[in-house]
Design a protein around this motif. Structure first.
Motif, short mmCIF file in Angstrom:
data_model
loop_
_atom_site.label_atom_id
_atom_site.label_comp_id
_atom_site.label_asym_id
_atom_site.label_seq_id
_atom_site.Cartn_x
_atom_site.Cartn_y
_atom_site.Cartn_z
N ASP A 117 0.83 -1.20 0.00
CA ASP A 117 0.00 0.00 0.00
C ASP A 117 0.87 1.26 0.00
OD1 ASP A 117 -2.51 -1.15 -0.05
OD2 ASP A 117 -2.66 -1.30 2.13
N ARG A 118 1.86 1.28 0.88
CA ARG A 118 2.72 2.46 1.00
C ARG A 118 3.57 2.66 -0.26
NH1 ARG A 118 2.62 0.50 6.28
NH2 ARG A 118 4.46 -0.81 5.98
N ALA A 119 4.01 1.55 -0.86
CA ALA A 119 4.80 1.67 -2.08
C ALA A 119 3.97 2.25 -3.22
CB ALA A 119 5.35 0.29 -2.48
N LEU A 120 2.72 1.80 -3.34
CA LEU A 120 1.85 2.33 -4.38
C LEU A 120 1.55 3.81 -4.15
CD1 LEU A 120 -0.65 -0.66 -4.78
CD2 LEU A 120 1.05 0.11 -6.43
N ALA A 121 1.33 4.18 -2.88
CA ALA A 121 1.07 5.58 -2.56
C ALA A 121 2.29 6.44 -2.88
CB ALA A 121 0.69 5.72 -1.09
N PHE A 122 3.46 5.93 -2.62
CA PHE A 122 4.70 6.66 -2.91
C PHE A 122 4.84 6.89 -4.41
CE2 PHE A 122 9.21 6.50 -4.08
CZ PHE A 122 9.68 7.62 -3.40
N MET A 123 4.59 5.84 -5.20
CA MET A 123 4.70 5.98 -6.65
C MET A 123 3.70 6.99 -7.19
SD MET A 123 5.64 2.16 -8.06
CE MET A 123 4.37 1.27 -7.15
N ALA A 124 2.49 6.96 -6.63
CA ALA A 124 1.47 7.92 -7.07
C ALA A 124 1.90 9.35 -6.73
CB ALA A 124 0.13 7.60 -6.41
N ALA A 125 2.47 9.52 -5.54
CA ALA A 125 2.92 10.85 -5.11
C ALA A 125 4.05 11.36 -5.99
CB ALA A 125 3.36 10.81 -3.65
N CYS A 126 4.84 10.44 -6.52
CA CYS A 126 5.95 10.83 -7.39
C CYS A 126 5.49 11.15 -8.81
CB CYS A 126 7.00 9.73 -7.44
SG CYS A 126 7.92 9.52 -5.90
N GLY A 127 4.21 10.90 -9.08
CA GLY A 127 3.67 11.21 -10.40
C GLY A 127 4.05 10.21 -11.47
N ILE A 128 4.34 8.98 -11.06
CA ILE A 128 4.68 7.95 -12.05
C ILE A 128 3.49 7.73 -12.96
CG2 ILE A 128 5.28 5.51 -12.35
CD1 ILE A 128 6.86 5.69 -9.76
N ASP A 129 3.76 7.63 -14.26
CA ASP A 129 2.73 7.53 -15.29
C ASP A 129 1.79 6.37 -15.00
OD1 ASP A 129 1.18 7.50 -17.54
OD2 ASP A 129 2.84 7.34 -18.96
N ASP A 130 0.51 6.68 -14.88
CA ASP A 130 -0.48 5.67 -14.53
C ASP A 130 -0.60 4.59 -15.60
OD1 ASP A 130 -2.57 5.06 -12.48
OD2 ASP A 130 -3.86 5.10 -14.24
N ASP A 131 -0.27 4.91 -16.85
CA ASP A 131 -0.40 3.93 -17.93
C ASP A 131 0.51 2.73 -17.74
OD1 ASP A 131 -2.32 5.40 -19.21
OD2 ASP A 131 -0.94 6.39 -20.60
N ILE A 132 1.61 2.94 -17.00
CA ILE A 132 2.56 1.85 -16.76
C ILE A 132 1.88 0.71 -16.01
CG2 ILE A 132 4.68 1.23 -15.52
CD1 ILE A 132 5.67 4.07 -16.02
N PHE A 133 0.90 1.06 -15.16
CA PHE A 133 0.27 0.07 -14.29
C PHE A 133 -0.95 -0.59 -14.93
CE2 PHE A 133 1.81 3.28 -11.01
CZ PHE A 133 3.03 2.63 -10.85
N ARG A 134 -1.32 -0.20 -16.14
CA ARG A 134 -2.60 -0.64 -16.69
C ARG A 134 -2.56 -2.02 -17.33
NH1 ARG A 134 -6.79 2.47 -17.50
NH2 ARG A 134 -7.34 1.34 -19.41
N THR A 135 -1.42 -2.42 -17.87
CA THR A 135 -1.36 -3.67 -18.62
C THR A 135 -0.27 -4.58 -18.08
OG1 THR A 135 0.22 -2.78 -20.25
CG2 THR A 135 -2.14 -2.47 -20.71
N VAL A 136 -0.41 -5.85 -18.36
CA VAL A 136 0.62 -6.84 -18.00
C VAL A 136 0.81 -7.79 -19.17
CG1 VAL A 136 0.08 -6.76 -15.53
CG2 VAL A 136 -1.04 -8.45 -16.99
N ASP A 137 1.95 -8.44 -19.20
CA ASP A 137 2.18 -9.52 -20.17
C ASP A 137 1.69 -10.82 -19.54
OD1 ASP A 137 3.39 -7.85 -22.05
OD2 ASP A 137 5.36 -8.06 -21.11
#
Length: 466
Positions: A209-229
């Protein structure tokens, strides 16, 4: 060199007396089905198989971890949106936990879109004095115990193709259309974590949870999290089907098994000069080989030499299934000798097939404790040898079935009657699968910490400090 110039004919394969094959009464009908299959589009593409082979090379090198799971035997009736979604949801939920723990990419492969045939210990089944052919999966015959249902029907191979195509189409839509978004997938674990009494599961979920919140706070592009292989796999068992879907790639002029991305050879059909090894050694897919308790180190090396004479990274995955009581005794010599040969193969644990037993009420089952014990033995062996425990291969479902005893729900043998839905081997339900992921995560975290400590003690590059 790898022999890919010419794929053996079906006649040549049958001359090798292949095991675990159905006997069809109508040869003409079989030929007609094979002819039709040869005209149909490939289910997967050569480029996708090449991508997976590269990822499996990372697994073999200790730079990635394989999560492979799904039904023991898929059924035509099981090809529904809800069923496919449930299995995919479970696997993706497990993958999030493993990714955070291992801090390496998780290669996600489903026992999906092709796992419709099963080897059997006996060619026939007897009930109340009546003997009929054994059920070999929906690819071959029906489960209902009557002469018509149990007669092998070649038309079912077309059913496998159609069911696999439908499964792949929906899976591709799910993993690229937002269903597999990282934040959404992590939230799926919330119910399990809240209901679990294990403090360590709750702590790990909190860290994510905290890692995801940190990435969101850093403004990491949300599209990176949308798809998987996500890739498909199955045991390449029915030779007519696999041969008909072996195609020559227009880019490279090399043959690929286009029935699935990752194909494996089972414990019962891995004869060194048998038909299944002969066919699979010609295709360019990444290949798995099941190694049971009768396996010797020399057998493993001979299989590797025959299937991968060029020592190609990502080509060979050994899926070990020794049993909880044997893994610590049998696995070390196999891993040590293969490693000493200079080969870098991916080592994956199948903790399911060596731990099956019949409950007192007659149900075929597995104990969750035995599954965990074999996994711990697998990790212990690799830790002692300094080799990489590259992945897990489990039979699971996204439903709340009652097929394996134990786990966080503390299922007992009397519970098996409630929702025993498999037509072949017992599967872990959703909660058992997630609990297994958290337990594997603990081993991966522990191993990562120990490897980091060793790296500090024995740095690869000598210090230049005065």
């Amino acid at each position: 060199m790898l022999e890919t110039s010419s794929v053996p004919s079906l006649a040549e394969l049958h001359a090798l007396n292949p095991l675990q094959q159905p006997t069809y009464a109508d040869a003409g009908a079989l030929d007609s089905v094979i002819g039709k299959l040869r005209t149909l589009p490939p289910l997967v593409f050569a480029g996708e198989c090449d991508e997976l082979r590269a990822k499996m090379a990372s697994v073999a090198a200790g730079e990635a971890f394989l999560l492979q799971g799904g039904d023991c035997a898929e059924t035509f009736e099981g090809v529904t949106a809800a069923n496919i979604q449930g299995k995919l949801r479970t696997l993706l939920s497990m993958a999030v936990v493993l990714t955070y723990a291992a801090q390496v990419p998780i290669v996600k492969v489903g026992r999906m879109a092709g796992q419709y045939a099963k080897p059997r210990s006996s060619a026939s089944e007897t009930r109340d004095g009546v003997t009929l052919p054994a059920y070999r999966g929906d690819a071959v015959n029906g489960f209902d115990f009557n002469p018509t249902s149990r007669e092998p029907d070649p038309q079912r191979l077309l059913g496998v193709y159609n069911a696999s195509a439908a499964t792949l189409n929906l899976t591709r839509a799910f993993v690229t259309g937002g269903f597999a978004h990282l934040r959404r997938v992590h939230s799926w674990n919330a119910d399990f974590v809240l209901s679990s009494a294990a403090v360590q599961y709750q702590a790990l979920a909190g860290e994510i949870d905290r890692a995801l919140a940190f990435m969101a706070a850093c403004g990491i592009d949300d599209d990176i999290f949308r798809t998987v292989d996500f890739y498909s796999s199955h045991e390449a068992l029915v030779l007519e089907y696999e041969h008909a879907l072996t195609r020559i790639d227009s880019r490279t002029s090399l043959p690929y098994g286009t029935s699935g991305h990752f194909l494996w050879i089972g414990e019962r059909t891995r004869q060194l000069h048998g038909a299944h090894v002969e066919l699979m050694r010609h295709v360019r897919n990444p290949l798995g080989v099941k190694l049971g308790p009768t396996t010797t180190a020399d057998t493993a090396l001979e299989l590797a030499d025959r299937l991968d004479p060029d020592h190609e990274p990502g080509r060979i995955t050994f899926i070990t299934r020794m049993g909880a009581g044997k893994v610590r005794d049998l696995l070390p010599e196999v891993v040590a000798k293969v490693t000493a040969s200079g080969r870098q193969v991916a080592w994956v644990c199948d903790p399911m097939h060596g731990n099956t037993f019949e409950a007192r009420n007659g149900y075929k089952t597995r104990a969750f404790a035995d599954v965990v014990e074999e996994l711990n033995g697998f990790f212990d062996v690799h830790e002692e040898l300094g080799t990489w425990p590259g992945g897990v291969h489990v039979e699971l479902t996204g439903d709340d079935v009652t097929e394996c005893v134990g786990g966080s729900d503390d299922l007992v043998e009397a519970d098996l009657v409630n929702r025993y839905e498999t037509l072949c081997d017992p599967r872990l339900n959703r909660n058992q699968s997630l609990e297994l992921a958290f337990l594997v995560a603990e081993r991966l975290t522990s191993g990562r910490i120990k490897r980091a400590a060793l790296a500090v003690e024995r740095p690869l590059v000598p210090s230049t400090a005065p």
